[in-house]
Scaffold this motif. Sequence first.
Motif, PDB file in Angstrom:
ATOM      1  N   VAL A  85       0.837  -1.201   0.000  1.00 60.42           N
ATOM      2  CA  VAL A  85       0.000   0.000   0.000  1.00 60.42           C
ATOM      3  C   VAL A  85       0.869   1.248   0.000  1.00 60.42           C
ATOM      4  O   VAL A  85       0.634   2.194  -0.759  1.00 60.42           O
ATOM      5  CB  VAL A  85      -0.936  -0.017   1.233  1.00 60.42           C
ATOM      6  N   VAL A 115       0.134   3.600  -3.120  1.00 60.09           N
ATOM      7  CA  VAL A 115      -0.928   4.591  -2.894  1.00 60.09           C
ATOM      8  C   VAL A 115      -0.274   5.947  -2.670  1.00 60.09           C
ATOM      9  O   VAL A 115       0.617   6.085  -1.825  1.00 60.09           O
ATOM     10  CB  VAL A 115      -1.797   4.196  -1.683  1.00 60.09           C
ATOM     11  N   ALA A 161      -6.142   5.623  -2.911  1.00 59.86           N
ATOM     12  CA  ALA A 161      -6.546   4.461  -2.104  1.00 59.86           C
ATOM     13  C   ALA A 161      -7.782   3.802  -2.698  1.00 59.86           C
ATOM     14  O   ALA A 161      -7.920   2.567  -2.681  1.00 59.86           O
ATOM     15  CB  ALA A 161      -6.809   4.899  -0.657  1.00 59.86           C
ATOM     16  N   PHE A 212      -6.701   1.750  -5.741  1.00 61.16           N
ATOM     17  CA  PHE A 212      -5.964   0.574  -5.282  1.00 61.16           C
ATOM     18  C   PHE A 212      -6.934  -0.467  -4.720  1.00 61.16           C
ATOM     19  O   PHE A 212      -6.786  -1.668  -4.977  1.00 61.16           O
ATOM     20  CB  PHE A 212      -4.947   0.976  -4.208  1.00 61.16           C
ATOM     21  N   ALA A 213      -7.938  -0.006  -3.982  1.00 58.04           N
ATOM     22  CA  ALA A 213      -8.923  -0.927  -3.400  1.00 58.04           C
ATOM     23  C   ALA A 213      -9.724  -1.618  -4.490  1.00 58.04           C
ATOM     24  O   ALA A 213     -10.019  -2.818  -4.394  1.00 58.04           O
ATOM     25  CB  ALA A 213      -9.849  -0.162  -2.454  1.00 58.04           C
ATOM     26  N   ALA A 239      -7.654  -4.242  -5.902  1.00 60.60           N
ATOM     27  CA  ALA A 239      -7.443  -5.341  -4.957  1.00 60.60           C
ATOM     28  C   ALA A 239      -8.726  -6.097  -4.650  1.00 60.60           C
ATOM     29  O   ALA A 239      -8.670  -7.206  -4.082  1.00 60.60           O
ATOM     30  CB  ALA A 239      -6.865  -4.796  -3.652  1.00 60.60           C
ATOM     31  N   CYS A 254     -11.141  -4.977  -2.579  1.00 65.43           N
ATOM     32  CA  CYS A 254     -11.504  -4.792  -1.166  1.00 65.43           C
ATOM     33  C   CYS A 254     -11.959  -3.344  -0.981  1.00 65.43           C
ATOM     34  O   CYS A 254     -12.039  -2.573  -1.940  1.00 65.43           O
ATOM     35  CB  CYS A 254     -10.326  -5.115  -0.257  1.00 65.43           C
ATOM     36  N   ALA A 266     -11.910   0.620   0.386  1.00 65.20           N
ATOM     37  CA  ALA A 266     -10.909   1.675   0.571  1.00 65.20           C
ATOM     38  C   ALA A 266     -10.572   1.852   2.054  1.00 65.20           C
ATOM     39  O   ALA A 266      -9.440   2.213   2.394  1.00 65.20           O
ATOM     40  CB  ALA A 266     -11.435   2.982  -0.013  1.00 65.20           C
ATOM     41  N   ARG A 310     -10.256  -0.501   4.252  1.00 66.66           N
ATOM     42  CA  ARG A 310      -9.228  -1.490   4.601  1.00 66.66           C
ATOM     43  C   ARG A 310      -7.851  -1.034   4.113  1.00 66.66           C
ATOM     44  O   ARG A 310      -6.850  -1.145   4.839  1.00 66.66           O
ATOM     45  CB  ARG A 310      -9.570  -2.847   4.006  1.00 66.66           C
ATOM     46  N   VAL A 311      -7.799  -0.506   2.924  1.00 64.38           N
ATOM     47  CA  VAL A 311      -6.533  -0.016   2.384  1.00 64.38           C
ATOM     48  C   VAL A 311      -5.985   1.107   3.265  1.00 64.38           C
ATOM     49  O   VAL A 311      -4.786   1.154   3.584  1.00 64.38           O
ATOM     50  CB  VAL A 311      -6.715   0.474   0.933  1.00 64.38           C
ATOM     51  N   TYR A 362      -4.158   0.056   6.470  1.00 62.32           N
ATOM     52  CA  TYR A 362      -2.757  -0.306   6.231  1.00 62.32           C
ATOM     53  C   TYR A 362      -1.918   0.947   5.987  1.00 62.32           C
ATOM     54  O   TYR A 362      -0.780   1.056   6.447  1.00 62.32           O
ATOM     55  CB  TYR A 362      -2.658  -1.254   5.029  1.00 62.32           C
ATOM     56  N   TYR A 363      -2.496   1.883   5.249  1.00 59.96           N
ATOM     57  CA  TYR A 363      -1.795   3.127   4.936  1.00 59.96           C
ATOM     58  C   TYR A 363      -1.465   3.887   6.218  1.00 59.96           C
ATOM     59  O   TYR A 363      -0.332   4.355   6.424  1.00 59.96           O
ATOM     60  CB  TYR A 363      -2.683   3.963   4.008  1.00 59.96           C
TER      61      TYR A 363
END
Length: 347
Positions: A44, A48, A63, A66-67, A70, A72, A74, A76-77, A80-81
């Motif tokens: 991430v 991101v 984000a 990217f989600a 992936a 999933c 945003a 959740r992303v 991690y970020y």
Amino acid sequence: MTLAFVPPETSSASPAPLSDLVARDAREFGVYARTGGWAFGLMVARSVRPGGQGADETPKVSAKEFAELAGCSADRVMRYYKAWGRAADDGLVPQFEALAPGQEVELPDADVWLGYYVSRNSATSERGTAISEAAEAEGIRPTKALEVAENPTALRAAILADPSTARAARQALLDRVREDPELQAELARDVVRTDDLKKAVATESRSADRIGYVRQIAESGQIKTPAGQTVDAPVDLRQEAERHLSLIDELEDDEDTGEWATDAYDTMKSLVVEAVEADPELRVQERRTKFYNSLQRATKVFEELIFDDVQEFAEDDMVQQLEELQQAISTCIAALQGGRGGAASPE
């Protein structure tokens, strides 16, 4: 016919070539086993783009994008970020701006990740922040405390089924109630509305008062006589109070102190009476104090009688009782005067 044993043929063929897919899975598993969530955090962090950077300034994506890639959310992303950002602020990992897509960096140990990553959105709320801080103060992972807070039914089930959990919950409530007046009032209402609890509280309060009576003698070295005088306790009486108190203090938290408290209280009460009777001067002073106390109470009661409009309810028996009281007072005065005269005259 003779059968000859023929050993099985040994295969000289080389093993099947290792699948690239298997090798990739093994490598990825090894990375995660060593680094835990850091491996995903790095994906991430390097892919991101940080806030404030436009799409034309970096090959990184948002984000949300990217989600979507992936499969999933945003949210959740972003968890991690944010975890990576907190670690970067502590100097454990590079800042976002120093990372490029595909870049590899040395990652911290897997166990360290749990101190930065919070798996629930509630952790970002005021309530979640408070729970996380309390968890850290207790030396446990915030994720554990947040999980419990988000599932009160599970907490209730654990309290009902497990005595040790119930004791932990009781202690936590006691710690919180000292700083939460609203919770104090709620618990007080629950107690007075529940007969069994109300009786239990009354019993414990009585035991606490009795222990307090014994503790006061042991620590201050003074006793209060039945008439209310405060005097120095005899040495042996104070030692007896200390002995009872030490027995009570040695009890375990889950042991019932009721019988011990009653025994100590009754013993000390008896010893106080004996100490008063054993001291002639104190005995006379005690009786004098009792007399004064009774006289003051009688005077107060008589002063509370209201004679306004007495003619509306006056009856013969009232007059009779007052006449008897007058006669008793006269007798009492005569006795006191005779006592004073007797004390003044030589034997």
